[in-house]
Design a protein around this motif. Structure first.
Motif, PDB file in Angstrom:
ATOM      1  N   VAL A 221       0.831  -1.205   0.000  1.00 41.97           N
ATOM      2  CA  VAL A 221       0.000   0.000   0.000  1.00 41.97           C
ATOM      3  C   VAL A 221       0.864   1.252   0.000  1.00 41.97           C
ATOM      4  O   VAL A 221       0.638   2.201  -0.766  1.00 41.97           O
ATOM      5  CB  VAL A 221      -0.952   0.008   1.215  1.00 41.97           C
ATOM      6  CG1 VAL A 221      -1.599   1.370   1.384  1.00 41.97           C
ATOM      7  CG2 VAL A 221      -2.034  -1.061   1.053  1.00 41.97           C
ATOM      8  N   SER A 222       1.894   1.272   0.850  1.00 43.98           N
ATOM      9  CA  SER A 222       2.757   2.447   0.944  1.00 43.98           C
ATOM     10  C   SER A 222       3.488   2.727  -0.369  1.00 43.98           C
ATOM     11  O   SER A 222       3.574   3.878  -0.816  1.00 43.98           O
ATOM     12  CB  SER A 222       3.769   2.250   2.078  1.00 43.98           C
ATOM     13  OG  SER A 222       4.622   3.369   2.192  1.00 43.98           O
ATOM     14  N   LYS A 226       3.049   6.059  -2.658  1.00 44.06           N
ATOM     15  CA  LYS A 226       4.185   6.930  -2.953  1.00 44.06           C
ATOM     16  C   LYS A 226       4.345   7.176  -4.451  1.00 44.06           C
ATOM     17  O   LYS A 226       4.702   8.272  -4.887  1.00 44.06           O
ATOM     18  CB  LYS A 226       5.470   6.315  -2.394  1.00 44.06           C
ATOM     19  CG  LYS A 226       5.702   6.553  -0.913  1.00 44.06           C
ATOM     20  CD  LYS A 226       7.077   6.064  -0.509  1.00 44.06           C
ATOM     21  CE  LYS A 226       7.400   6.436   0.925  1.00 44.06           C
ATOM     22  NZ  LYS A 226       8.767   6.001   1.312  1.00 44.06           N
ATOM     23  N   LEU A 227       4.091   6.125  -5.238  1.00 48.49           N
ATOM     24  CA  LEU A 227       4.277   6.225  -6.686  1.00 48.49           C
ATOM     25  C   LEU A 227       2.970   6.435  -7.438  1.00 48.49           C
ATOM     26  O   LEU A 227       2.962   6.440  -8.671  1.00 48.49           O
ATOM     27  CB  LEU A 227       4.989   4.964  -7.195  1.00 48.49           C
ATOM     28  CG  LEU A 227       6.415   4.774  -6.666  1.00 48.49           C
ATOM     29  CD1 LEU A 227       6.957   3.417  -7.065  1.00 48.49           C
ATOM     30  CD2 LEU A 227       7.335   5.889  -7.157  1.00 48.49           C
ATOM     31  N   HIS A 246      -9.213   0.420  -1.626  1.00 45.80           N
ATOM     32  CA  HIS A 246      -8.148   1.411  -1.802  1.00 45.80           C
ATOM     33  C   HIS A 246      -8.257   2.076  -3.176  1.00 45.80           C
ATOM     34  O   HIS A 246      -8.644   1.444  -4.159  1.00 45.80           O
ATOM     35  CB  HIS A 246      -6.778   0.751  -1.653  1.00 45.80           C
ATOM     36  CG  HIS A 246      -5.663   1.722  -1.442  1.00 45.80           C
ATOM     37  ND1 HIS A 246      -5.051   2.407  -2.469  1.00 45.80           N
ATOM     38  CD2 HIS A 246      -5.048   2.143  -0.299  1.00 45.80           C
ATOM     39  CE1 HIS A 246      -4.113   3.195  -1.986  1.00 45.80           C
ATOM     40  NE2 HIS A 246      -4.089   3.053  -0.669  1.00 45.80           N
ATOM     41  N   ALA A 247      -7.889   3.358  -3.236  1.00 48.55           N
ATOM     42  CA  ALA A 247      -7.985   4.108  -4.497  1.00 48.55           C
ATOM     43  C   ALA A 247      -7.141   3.489  -5.604  1.00 48.55           C
ATOM     44  O   ALA A 247      -7.494   3.574  -6.782  1.00 48.55           O
ATOM     45  CB  ALA A 247      -7.561   5.559  -4.262  1.00 48.55           C
ATOM     46  N   CYS A 248      -6.036   2.853  -5.254  1.00 47.22           N
ATOM     47  CA  CYS A 248      -5.152   2.276  -6.270  1.00 47.22           C
ATOM     48  C   CYS A 248      -5.664   0.946  -6.806  1.00 47.22           C
ATOM     49  O   CYS A 248      -5.213   0.488  -7.868  1.00 47.22           O
ATOM     50  CB  CYS A 248      -3.748   2.080  -5.699  1.00 47.22           C
ATOM     51  SG  CYS A 248      -2.881   3.625  -5.320  1.00 47.22           S
ATOM     52  N   PHE A 249      -6.582   0.308  -6.104  1.00 50.45           N
ATOM     53  CA  PHE A 249      -7.042  -1.032  -6.474  1.00 50.45           C
ATOM     54  C   PHE A 249      -7.802  -0.996  -7.799  1.00 50.45           C
ATOM     55  O   PHE A 249      -8.703  -0.189  -7.990  1.00 50.45           O
ATOM     56  CB  PHE A 249      -7.944  -1.588  -5.372  1.00 50.45           C
ATOM     57  CG  PHE A 249      -8.510  -2.946  -5.670  1.00 50.45           C
ATOM     58  CD1 PHE A 249      -7.714  -4.076  -5.613  1.00 50.45           C
ATOM     59  CD2 PHE A 249      -9.850  -3.103  -6.009  1.00 50.45           C
ATOM     60  CE1 PHE A 249      -8.236  -5.337  -5.884  1.00 50.45           C
ATOM     61  CE2 PHE A 249     -10.379  -4.340  -6.274  1.00 50.45           C
ATOM     62  CZ  PHE A 249      -9.577  -5.469  -6.214  1.00 50.45           C
ATOM     63  N   ARG A 250      -7.420  -1.901  -8.703  1.00 56.50           N
ATOM     64  CA  ARG A 250      -8.053  -1.955 -10.019  1.00 56.50           C
ATOM     65  C   ARG A 250      -8.788  -3.256 -10.287  1.00 56.50           C
ATOM     66  O   ARG A 250      -9.442  -3.391 -11.313  1.00 56.50           O
ATOM     67  CB  ARG A 250      -6.993  -1.720 -11.116  1.00 56.50           C
ATOM     68  CG  ARG A 250      -6.572  -0.253 -11.225  1.00 56.50           C
ATOM     69  CD  ARG A 250      -7.767   0.586 -11.649  1.00 56.50           C
ATOM     70  NE  ARG A 250      -7.560   2.029 -11.575  1.00 56.50           N
ATOM     71  CZ  ARG A 250      -7.857   2.788 -10.531  1.00 56.50           C
ATOM     72  NH1 ARG A 250      -8.307   2.247  -9.412  1.00 56.50           N
ATOM     73  NH2 ARG A 250      -7.694   4.088 -10.574  1.00 56.50           N
ATOM     74  N   GLY A 251      -8.666  -4.238  -9.409  1.00 58.72           N
ATOM     75  CA  GLY A 251      -9.403  -5.475  -9.592  1.00 58.72           C
ATOM     76  C   GLY A 251      -8.498  -6.652  -9.882  1.00 58.72           C
ATOM     77  O   GLY A 251      -7.280  -6.608  -9.679  1.00 58.72           O
ATOM     78  N   ASN A 326      10.457   0.396  -0.144  1.00 57.21           N
ATOM     79  CA  ASN A 326       9.633   1.494   0.373  1.00 57.21           C
ATOM     80  C   ASN A 326      10.504   2.613   0.938  1.00 57.21           C
ATOM     81  O   ASN A 326      10.201   3.799   0.783  1.00 57.21           O
ATOM     82  CB  ASN A 326       8.680   0.956   1.443  1.00 57.21           C
ATOM     83  CG  ASN A 326       7.701   2.001   1.934  1.00 57.21           C
ATOM     84  OD1 ASN A 326       7.097   2.712   1.145  1.00 57.21           O
ATOM     85  ND2 ASN A 326       7.552   2.093   3.249  1.00 57.21           N
ATOM     86  N   GLY A 327      11.615   2.232   1.573  1.00 61.83           N
ATOM     87  CA  GLY A 327      12.512   3.238   2.122  1.00 61.83           C
ATOM     88  C   GLY A 327      13.377   3.923   1.077  1.00 61.83           C
ATOM     89  O   GLY A 327      13.911   5.004   1.329  1.00 61.83           O
ATOM     90  N   ALA A 328      13.497   3.293  -0.099  1.00 67.18           N
ATOM     91  CA  ALA A 328      14.404   3.820  -1.128  1.00 67.18           C
ATOM     92  C   ALA A 328      13.722   4.722  -2.143  1.00 67.18           C
ATOM     93  O   ALA A 328      14.398   5.461  -2.855  1.00 67.18           O
ATOM     94  CB  ALA A 328      15.091   2.658  -1.848  1.00 67.18           C
ATOM     95  N   ILE A 329      12.408   4.678  -2.233  1.00 66.67           N
ATOM     96  CA  ILE A 329      11.707   5.460  -3.257  1.00 66.67           C
ATOM     97  C   ILE A 329      11.224   6.795  -2.681  1.00 66.67           C
ATOM     98  O   ILE A 329      10.939   6.915  -1.494  1.00 66.67           O
ATOM     99  CB  ILE A 329      10.514   4.695  -3.860  1.00 66.67           C
ATOM    100  CG1 ILE A 329       9.529   4.265  -2.774  1.00 66.67           C
ATOM    101  CG2 ILE A 329      10.985   3.504  -4.671  1.00 66.67           C
ATOM    102  CD1 ILE A 329       8.279   3.611  -3.317  1.00 66.67           C
ATOM    103  N   SER A 330      11.132   7.776  -3.559  1.00 61.92           N
ATOM    104  CA  SER A 330      10.604   9.087  -3.193  1.00 61.92           C
ATOM    105  C   SER A 330       9.162   9.222  -3.672  1.00 61.92           C
ATOM    106  O   SER A 330       8.743   8.533  -4.608  1.00 61.92           O
ATOM    107  CB  SER A 330      11.457  10.192  -3.829  1.00 61.92           C
ATOM    108  OG  SER A 330      12.797  10.076  -3.422  1.00 61.92           O
TER     109      SER A 330
END
Length: 526
Positions: A221-222, A226-227, A246-251, A326-330
């Motif tokens: 989720v995180s 982030k992306l 979740h808003a990102c969920f597409r099915g 997760n810690g490496a991406i902005s």
């Protein structure tokens, strides 16, 4: 000196395998002799149901679970269920009794001829020790193999005269052994993946069951947030790794080559996590990826990595890799995807209930942390669209597509998760493959709820008949089944529902109690 029997129970106790699932035969009785008080034996009435229950229990706990089968015949009865466990990376330690060593060569009755070969290729490792003194080491190896790396079932055949033999010196070392797998990619690999994701114009993520199995849903989720990535569930996903709200969920992705490629069109980077690439079903030729798309997979399974027909792969522990990523991406400046519109509530109509109406009622009444076990294969897409599954470990499905998983798995999962309510949604065709698990639910007072979607036909096969242009096919209908009578015969309370009101009342009654209940629902063909 300890006997082999004593040494092996010490190993099982110290490794936490104190719950057995089984259906014993004569070869297994010496192993079960003087069964310790701190162990429990869950009896199933058919080996397929036994492995299905153990599969659900092991997936829900995340720990190796012991299964006790009867020689070749019991193993044969369990092979379909073993296929599901293999494909879901379920850590099962399957033991099978063998004839006494002096009788194996003459192929006496109940001898398991070439025992180690029988369950392959549906196990990570299989063995029949060459002598009695090797049995404790083989059992220890089986436990660690099942629970390490890409988890999966293993198989151990033991001649029944071995249990009374003396164990070799040094056997006590085996009981306390630990095997840990360090599966984190290098910092350079994580950094390269992070930069690829950040530089992509339109990345998309596809999640599979190993994300949920490694309790890494919140990390997925995180990363998605982030992306600002849309997220699909992998084709025929046997677990749910992102909240369906979740808003990102597409099915749920379809299981055809061309269909998947079409839905991924416009994305320049496809990140697949914890899933095969991809588990196709119906033959639908086309391009594996849309033009200009790159695919990178993170998997715990070297076999899944090497057999993929496209893309790059990173073989690593899912949770620790997602944590590092997760810690490496902005955080991106792209806007979040727009949430999918929930389907309009299904209307109440006369006659049999539409599956959509069943799921609307279920979603309204079930606890938010309910666990759903699906084996109503013709209504799978409707379940994903209409049920709000938001918690870790909220959904289970047969990973190999083999029928007979759902009803027994619901029993095993409920046994493992007594603090949550387990609801099995089972097709009337599917239910007959594992119906014996109802007896186990009643015998051990396991309060799972079984909803039988009774439409009188194999709905998924009818759909496939249309896809394949197969007309006038026999054997697609299953009329005349009375699941209420079957349930009561096994000792489970049963309720019949033929309207929205009667289903609501039945669910209210089942959820208010603390015992197994079967609800037979008259439904339309979807």
């Amino acid at each position: 000196m300890k006997t082999i029997h004593q040494a092996c129970y010490d190993i099982l106790r110290n490794q936490g395998l104190t719950t057995f699932f089984g259906n014993p035969g004569s070869n297994e009785l010496p192993f079960l002799k003087n069964f310790p008080d701190d162990f429990r034996y869950i009896l199933g009435l058919h080996e397929g149901a036994v492995v299905g229950m153990a599969d659900g229990y092991a997936q829900a706990t995340g720990r190796p679970t012991l299964v006790n089968l009867h020689s070749a015949a019991g193993t044969g009865n369990a092979m379909g269920a073993l296929a599901n466990a293999w494909n879901s990376h379920t850590p099962l330690v399957v033991t099978a009794g063998q004839q006494v060593r002096a009788m194996v060569g003459v192929e006496a009755l109940l001898a398991n001829v070439d025992a180690a070969t029988l369950p392959r290729p549906l196990v990570k490792w299989s063995c029949e020790p060459s002598c009695a003194q090797e049995v404790p080491l083989a059992l220890s190896r089986a436990i660690h193999t099942a629970g390490s790396g890409a988890k999966g079932p293993v198989y151990l055949s033991v001649p029944y005269d071995d249990w009374k033999q003396e164990a070799a010196a040094g056997v006590d070392h085996l009981a306390s052994r630990r095997v840990d797998v360090a599966g984190l990619p290098s910092a350079a690999t994580i950094d390269a993946l992070a930069r690829a994701l950040e530089q992509a114009n339109n990345p998309v993520m596809v999640l599979g069951p190993d994300v949920d199995a490694s309790e890494a849903n919140s990390l997925a989720v995180s990363i998605a947030e982030k992306l600002a990535m849309p997220v699909w569930m992998a084709p025929s996903a046997p677990r749910c790794s992102l909240p369906t709200t979740h808003a990102c969920f597409r099915g749920l992705l379809p299981a055809g080559i061309a269909s998947i490629s079409g839905l991924l069109e416009g994305h320049d980077l496809v990140l697949v996590v914890g899933a095969p690439v991809f588990r196709y079903h119906q033959y639908e030729p086309g391009e594996f990826l849309p033009p200009g798309a790159r695919l990178i997979a993170i998997t715990c399974d070297i076999n899944e990595a090497t057999r993929a027909p496209m893309g790059d792969a990173i073989v690593a522990d899912i949770a620790s890799t997602l944590d590092a990523l997760n810690g490496a991406i902005s955080r991106t400046h792209r806007p979040m995807p727009a949430s999918l519109r929930r389907p309009e509530p299904a209307s109440e109509e006369a006659g049999r209930l539409a599956p959509e109406r069943v799921f609307d009622i279920l979603d309204e009444m079930a606890p938010r942390n309910a666990i759903y076990v699906n084996e109503s294969t013709s209504t799978t897409n409707l379940m994903w669209q209409r049920l709000r599954m938001t918690e870790q470990g909220s959904y289970y499905f047969a990973a190999a597509g083999g029928l007979g998983f759902g009803l027994p798995a619901a029993v095993g999962i409920q046994l493992a998760k007594p603090e949550r309510r387990v609801i099995g949604v089972i097709g009337d065709g599917s239910a007959n493959y594992g119906i014996q698990a109802l007896w186990t639910a009643a015998r051990y007072d396991i309060p799972a709820i079984f909803i039988i979607m009774k439409n009188g036909t194999y709905g998924a096969l009818r759909w496939f008949a249309g896809v394949l242009h197969a007309e006038n096919v026999p054997g697609l209908d299953v009329p005349g089944l009375d699941f209420c009578a079957l349930a009561r015969g096994y000792g489970v309370e049963a309720l019949h529902a033929d309207s929205g009101a009667s289903l609501t009342a039945a669910l209210r009654q089942a959820l208010a109690g603390n015992k197994p209940v079967l609800i037979e629902v008259e439904t339309r063909v979807s």
